[in-house]
Design an enzyme around this catalytic site. Structure first.
Site, PDB file in Angstrom:
ATOM      1  N   TYR A  72       7.519   2.348  -7.555  1.00 16.80           N
ATOM      2  CA  TYR A  72       6.834   1.067  -7.659  1.00 16.80           C
ATOM      3  C   TYR A  72       6.407   0.783  -9.100  1.00 16.80           C
ATOM      4  CZ  TYR A  72       6.722   1.457  -2.573  1.00 16.80           C
ATOM      5  OH  TYR A  72       7.063   1.601  -1.259  1.00 16.80           O
ATOM      6  N   GLU A  80       0.865  -1.170   0.000  1.00 20.93           N
ATOM      7  CA  GLU A  80       0.000   0.000   0.000  1.00 20.93           C
ATOM      8  C   GLU A  80       0.909   1.230   0.000  1.00 20.93           C
ATOM      9  OE1 GLU A  80      -2.209  -3.282   1.844  1.00 20.93           O
ATOM     10  OE2 GLU A  80      -0.434  -2.276   2.613  1.00 20.93           O
TER      11      GLU A  80
END
Length: 156
Positions: A124, A112
């Protein structure tokens, strides 16, 4: 030591030890408005999570915490000292976390991230993580709560 000066020093990864807890908690407090506590990191060590530190020239400048569940891994926390950000050390730490998870039997990694953390979202995505969902009100924030973007990546 400045971040640029650290480029010429050895970068080493070590499993986090109890002796690292104070330094890791202090670093986390520099990075987050609502940081993990020393106890949170100690609990991760006690639980047997894959918990790593990165040292540059012997100085602790980063950490990662990954929880494994069956054939999946969950990146719980990762951070690099502010003066070392933007120099590729976070990418190296993330790569280390993914490789350790893969070697430990994980086929997929989840995480998350705050939508407001554009630098992390970009990192990411650069590593092939894809957004798969949203957790409403997941993170504490100065104005109440902030959502979390959920990402995953196939490690095979």
């Amino acid at each position: 030591m400045s971040g640029v000066a650290s480029l010429n020093l050895p970068v080493e990864f070590f499993p986090m030890a109890a002796g690292d807890l104070d330094a890791v908690a202090a670093l986390e407090a520099q990075l987050q408005a609502f940081p993990w506590t020393r106890g949170n990191f100690a609990d991760s060590l006690q639980a047997g999570h894959s918990v790593w530190v990165v040292r540059i020239g012997g100085e602790l400048v980063g950490f990662s915490v990954v929880m494994a569940v069956l054939d999946e891994a969950h990146l719980l926390n990762i951070g690099i000292a502010p003066r070392h950000q933007g120099l590729g050390f976070g990418a190296r730490l993330l790569r280390n976390a993914m490789e350790c998870a893969r070697l430990g039997g994980a086929n997929k990694m989840f995480l998350e991230v705050r939508p407001s953390n554009a630098r992390a979202v970009e990192l990411y995505q650069h590593f092939g993580f894809r957004r798969i969902g949203l957790r409403k009100g997941y993170y504490p924030a100065l104005g109440g709560r902030e959502d979390a973007l959920i990402f995953d990546k196939d490690l095979r």
